[in-house]
Design a protein around this motif. Structure first.
Motif, PDB file in Angstrom:
ATOM      1  N   TYR A 106       0.864  -1.182   0.000  1.00  8.82           N
ATOM      2  CA  TYR A 106       0.000   0.000   0.000  1.00  8.82           C
ATOM      3  C   TYR A 106       0.900   1.231   0.000  1.00  8.82           C
ATOM      4  N   ASN A 107       0.869   1.982  -1.074  1.00 15.74           N
ATOM      5  CA  ASN A 107       1.685   3.196  -1.157  1.00 15.74           C
ATOM      6  C   ASN A 107       3.145   2.925  -0.798  1.00 15.74           C
ATOM      7  N   PHE A 108       3.676   1.872  -1.382  1.00 13.60           N
ATOM      8  CA  PHE A 108       5.086   1.466  -1.277  1.00 13.60           C
ATOM      9  C   PHE A 108       5.457   0.832   0.059  1.00 13.60           C
ATOM     10  N   SER A 109       4.504   0.627   0.957  1.00 10.88           N
ATOM     11  CA  SER A 109       4.820   0.055   2.255  1.00 10.88           C
ATOM     12  C   SER A 109       3.768  -0.976   2.644  1.00 10.88           C
ATOM     13  N   ILE A 110       3.789  -1.397   3.903  1.00  6.12           N
ATOM     14  CA  ILE A 110       2.853  -2.408   4.379  1.00  6.12           C
ATOM     15  C   ILE A 110       1.563  -1.741   4.876  1.00  6.12           C
ATOM     16  N   PRO A 111       0.468  -2.492   4.970  1.00  9.82           N
ATOM     17  CA  PRO A 111      -0.765  -1.932   5.540  1.00  9.82           C
ATOM     18  C   PRO A 111      -0.579  -1.576   7.017  1.00  9.82           C
ATOM     19  N   THR A 112      -1.341  -0.606   7.480  1.00 10.17           N
ATOM     20  CA  THR A 112      -1.266  -0.235   8.889  1.00 10.17           C
ATOM     21  C   THR A 112      -1.694  -1.404   9.784  1.00 10.17           C
TER      22      THR A 112
END
Length: 197
Positions: A94-100
């Motif tokens: 998600y947007n270059f990173s992991i989900p919250t």
């Protein structure tokens, strides 16, 4: 008997491609007699870390009810990791990173004195003898590039708590046309099929 913990983190429910791949792995491995435990932190999220919870995760006396609940959940999540041989982490980008949702789970299982400790020579992970498999889906093609912050981050976190045997299954280019998406999912399934537990 081998035991596998599978962690879903997508917020997309039945539309999640990472969850579908984890379900595929679950089906393949369950047929081999492997015991699988599924935890869906996408649909049943771990609370987001804040000051009160962070203080509660350190333990001690006079904890509020909310802190006690957070500490109990943290203990449960850590015990779950310890009870399994392999941890499969579904990690959509998600947007270059992991989900919250996945970040919150990490915040609850990375605890000083419990899953890692600091020494004179640096931090030492306390979770030993475990293996992790990251199943990551992404709309674009990021593998091995500077835009992939998912795999390096998760590998670092897992190593920090002592899990250094980490493999990755990639499903890439899923939003780059139907042919690319089909190829990405097919390659991921082949990679899952090739994993020997």
């Amino acid at each position: 008997m081998k035991k596998v913990l599978m962690l879903k983190s997508s917020i997309l429910g039945k539309y999640s491609q990472s969850s579908a791949l984890v379900d595929y792995a679950n089906h393949q491995w369950s047929e081999q007699g492997i015991v699988v435990t599924m935890r869906d932190i996408g649909s049943n999220p771990v609370p987001m870390l804040d000051g009160e919870i962070a203080a509660g995760l350190r333990g001690g006396d006079n904890l509020s009810e909310r802190q006690q609940a957070a500490l109990a959940l943290s203990d449960e999540l850590i015990a779950e990791i310890k009870a399994h041989d392999t941890i499969v982490i579904a990690a959509p980008m998600y947007n270059f990173s992991i989900p919250t949702t996945l970040k919150s789970w990490i915040d609850f299982i990375a605890r000083a004195g419990v899953t890692f400790t600091y020494t004179d020579t640096g931090p030492v992970g306390l979770i030993e003898g475990k293996r992790a498999i990251i199943v990551t889906t992404r709309g674009g093609a990021h593998k091995g590039g500077t835009t992939d912050h998912v795999v390096p981050y998760l590998t670092t976190v897992l190593g920090f708590i002592g899990i250094t045997q980490v493999e990755t299954v990639y499903a890439e280019a899923l939003n780059m046309g139907s042919d690319a998406a089909e190829a990405g999912i097919s390659q991921a399934k082949l990679a899952i099929d090739a994993i020997a537990l």
